[in-house]
Design an enzyme around this catalytic site. Structure first.
Site, mmCIF file in Angstrom:
data_model
loop_
_atom_site.group_PDB
_atom_site.id
_atom_site.type_symbol
_atom_site.label_atom_id
_atom_site.label_comp_id
_atom_site.label_asym_id
_atom_site.label_seq_id
_atom_site.Cartn_x
_atom_site.Cartn_y
_atom_site.Cartn_z
ATOM 1 N N SER A 1 -13.485 -20.287 -29.923
ATOM 2 C CA SER A 1 -14.538 -21.086 -29.274
ATOM 3 C C SER A 1 -14.659 -20.736 -27.791
ATOM 4 O O SER A 1 -13.652 -20.608 -27.080
ATOM 5 C CB SER A 1 -14.217 -22.582 -29.382
ATOM 6 O OG SER A 1 -14.235 -23.003 -30.715
ATOM 7 N N TYR B 1 -32.460 -15.812 -34.585
ATOM 8 C CA TYR B 1 -31.992 -16.940 -33.766
ATOM 9 C C TYR B 1 -32.904 -18.153 -33.976
ATOM 10 O O TYR B 1 -32.485 -19.296 -33.848
ATOM 11 C CB TYR B 1 -31.939 -16.526 -32.292
ATOM 12 C CG TYR B 1 -30.956 -17.333 -31.477
ATOM 13 C CD1 TYR B 1 -29.601 -17.367 -31.817
ATOM 14 C CD2 TYR B 1 -31.369 -18.073 -30.370
ATOM 15 C CE1 TYR B 1 -28.703 -18.104 -31.079
ATOM 16 C CE2 TYR B 1 -30.468 -18.818 -29.621
ATOM 17 C CZ TYR B 1 -29.137 -18.826 -29.978
ATOM 18 O OH TYR B 1 -28.238 -19.561 -29.244
ATOM 19 N N LYS C 1 -32.419 -23.879 -27.443
ATOM 20 C CA LYS C 1 -31.897 -23.386 -26.155
ATOM 21 C C LYS C 1 -32.963 -23.452 -25.062
ATOM 22 O O LYS C 1 -32.645 -23.692 -23.896
ATOM 23 C CB LYS C 1 -31.363 -21.961 -26.298
ATOM 24 C CG LYS C 1 -30.113 -21.831 -27.163
ATOM 25 C CD LYS C 1 -28.961 -22.699 -26.692
ATOM 26 C CE LYS C 1 -27.659 -22.373 -27.413
ATOM 27 N NZ LYS C 1 -26.606 -23.380 -27.171
HETATM 28 N N1 LIG Z 1 -20.947 -17.237 -29.577
HETATM 29 C C1 LIG Z 1 -22.000 -16.757 -28.970
HETATM 30 O O1 LIG Z 1 -22.380 -15.603 -29.157
HETATM 31 C C2 LIG Z 1 -22.741 -17.620 -27.976
HETATM 32 C C3 LIG Z 1 -23.575 -17.021 -27.029
HETATM 33 C C4 LIG Z 1 -24.265 -17.808 -26.132
HETATM 34 C C5 LIG Z 1 -24.126 -19.188 -26.185
HETATM 35 N N2 LIG Z 1 -23.320 -19.754 -27.115
HETATM 36 C C6 LIG Z 1 -23.204 -21.211 -27.140
HETATM 37 O O2 LIG Z 1 -21.873 -21.581 -26.846
HETATM 38 C C7 LIG Z 1 -21.664 -22.893 -27.359
HETATM 39 C C8 LIG Z 1 -20.346 -22.921 -28.120
HETATM 40 O O3 LIG Z 1 -20.464 -22.165 -29.316
HETATM 41 P P1 LIG Z 1 -19.359 -21.128 -29.801
HETATM 42 O O4 LIG Z 1 -20.049 -19.840 -29.994
HETATM 43 O O5 LIG Z 1 -18.166 -21.204 -28.954
HETATM 44 O O6 LIG Z 1 -19.045 -21.626 -31.292
HETATM 45 P P2 LIG Z 1 -18.011 -22.719 -31.863
HETATM 46 O O7 LIG Z 1 -18.358 -22.842 -33.303
HETATM 47 O O8 LIG Z 1 -16.626 -22.386 -31.526
HETATM 48 O O9 LIG Z 1 -18.425 -24.041 -31.083
HETATM 49 C C9 LIG Z 1 -19.480 -24.876 -31.490
HETATM 50 C C10 LIG Z 1 -18.966 -26.288 -31.352
HETATM 51 O O10 LIG Z 1 -20.008 -27.229 -31.602
HETATM 52 C C11 LIG Z 1 -19.361 -28.350 -32.169
HETATM 53 N N3 LIG Z 1 -20.325 -29.256 -32.772
HETATM 54 C C12 LIG Z 1 -21.253 -28.962 -33.738
HETATM 55 N N4 LIG Z 1 -21.933 -30.079 -34.073
HETATM 56 C C13 LIG Z 1 -21.425 -31.089 -33.280
HETATM 57 C C14 LIG Z 1 -21.685 -32.478 -33.174
HETATM 58 N N5 LIG Z 1 -22.613 -33.095 -33.926
HETATM 59 N N6 LIG Z 1 -20.973 -33.196 -32.266
HETATM 60 C C15 LIG Z 1 -20.025 -32.612 -31.508
HETATM 61 N N7 LIG Z 1 -19.720 -31.301 -31.581
HETATM 62 C C16 LIG Z 1 -20.419 -30.556 -32.467
HETATM 63 C C17 LIG Z 1 -18.403 -27.724 -33.177
HETATM 64 O O11 LIG Z 1 -17.427 -28.640 -33.599
HETATM 65 C C18 LIG Z 1 -17.842 -26.593 -32.352
HETATM 66 O O12 LIG Z 1 -16.697 -27.012 -31.652
HETATM 67 C C19 LIG Z 1 -22.898 -23.230 -28.206
HETATM 68 O O13 LIG Z 1 -23.804 -23.989 -27.420
HETATM 69 C C20 LIG Z 1 -23.480 -21.865 -28.473
HETATM 70 O O14 LIG Z 1 -24.862 -21.907 -28.764
HETATM 71 C C21 LIG Z 1 -22.617 -19.000 -28.006
#
Ligand SMILES: NC(=O)c1ccc[n+]([C@@H]2O[C@H](COP(=O)([O-])OP(=O)(O)OC[C@H]3O[C@@H](n4cnc5c(N)ncnc54)[C@H](O)[C@@H]3O)[C@@H](O)[C@H]2O)c1
Length: 258
Positions: A19, A158, A165
């Site tokens: 994460s 996406y 976003k």
């Molecule tokens: N991984 C990528 O490539 C990337 C790139 C840019 C932005 N992001 C953003 O980073 C952020 C974290 O995502 P990640 O990639 O680390 O994945 P991840 O799956 O590790 O984290 C997503 C989190 O969202 C939580 N979540 C989902 N529904 C929820 C709810 N109803 N209440 C509370 N928590 C909830 C999950 O439990 C999880 O911990 C997200 O906003 C994602 O869009 C990710």
């Protein structure tokens, strides 16, 4: 010097060791912040155990269930922050969700329900958490969220998350404008693609990563700890003049035209 000693930081969105929120929590802790962790509860308590075991080395002084779709749980989270910490300095909003079906295929096939779910969890939740956080940021503070380039440009598959976003990034600007007079800064990091639980739901994520590795100025994608370092900067006094911004931490991919 980047120093978060004496700062209380609530970090949402840790699911496992991939994460982005975990990368951020580690860097905030390294900089001296007192860490609180929230997790998404499930019936069998699996997430609670996993996140508790993972975050134990950071000695979080708060560890709370918080499903952002559950207003009572959100309220209970911030009630505990108030009782146990007295003040909040840093809020990290690092969560998102969309139905897997809405992260592949034709954009125009997205259902009303799928659209609402993605926008509620991934965008409205920042407003909901900020509503609560602002009353506890009595010495000012920093709110940080995570976004992706798919919120400003079309990225294959996406789909609905791009709309979420885009809304999230406008939330950053409106919240920054409102909360600036309380010395609360609100910013976002637009991270390059990283393999995580959430990103694995996006169709063709590995192709996206390979494309970035070929095209981005740094010829690679970023790591959780690089995002964590940028997050620590934005949450610290070193960024005291920065609010309402989206900082690209993406190996420079965003500047490329082809
Ligand atoms: N991984 C990528 O490539 C990337 C790139 C840019 C932005 N992001 C953003 O980073 C952020 C974290 O995502 P990640 O990639 O680390 O994945 P991840 O799956 O590790 O984290 C997503 C989190 O969202 C939580 N979540 C989902 N529904 C929820 C709810 N109803 N209440 C509370 N928590 C909830 C999950 O439990 C999880 O911990 C997200 O906003 C994602 O869009 C990710």
């Amino acid at each position: 010097m980047l120093d978060l000693t004496g700062k209380n930081a609530l970090v949402t969105g840790i699911a496992n060791n991939r994460s982005i929120a975990w990368g951020i929590a580690q860097q905030l802790s390294k900089a001296g912040a007192n860490i609180g962790v929230t997790y998404l509860p499930d019936d069998k308590g699996r997430m609670e155990k996993k996140v508790r075991d993972l975050t134990e080395p950071l000695h979080p002084s708060l560890f709370l269930p918080c499903n952002v779709q559950d207003d009572e749980q959100v309220q209970a989270t911030f009630d505990t922050v108030k009782t146990d910490w007295g003040k909040l300095d840093i809020l990290v909003h690092c969560l998102a969700f969309a139905n897997r079906d809405d992260l592949a295929g034709d954009f125009s096939d997205i259902s009303r329900q799928g659209f609402q779910t993605a926008l509620d969890i991934s965008a409205y939740s920042l407003v909901k958490l900020a509503q609560q956080a602002k009353t506890l940021m009595i010495e000012g503070g920093s709110i940080l969220t995570l976004t992706y380039l798919g919120g400003v440009r079309v990225v294959p598959n996406y789909n609905v998350m791009g709309i979420a976003k885009a809304a999230l990034e406008m939330n950053v600007r409106y919240l920054a404008a409102e909360l600036g007079s309380n010395n609360i800064r609100v910013n976002g990091i637009s991270a390059g693609p990283i393999r995580t639980l959430a990103s694995s739901a996006v169709g063709g994520i590995l192709d996206m990563i390979h494309h970035v590795e070929e095209v981005a100025p740094l010829r690679r994608t970023v790591t959780q700890s690089e995002v964590g370092n940028a997050a620590a900067f934005l949450c610290s006094d070193l960024a005291s003049g920065v609010t309402g911004q989206i900082l690209y931490v993406d190996s420079g991919y965003e500047v490329m035209g082809m």
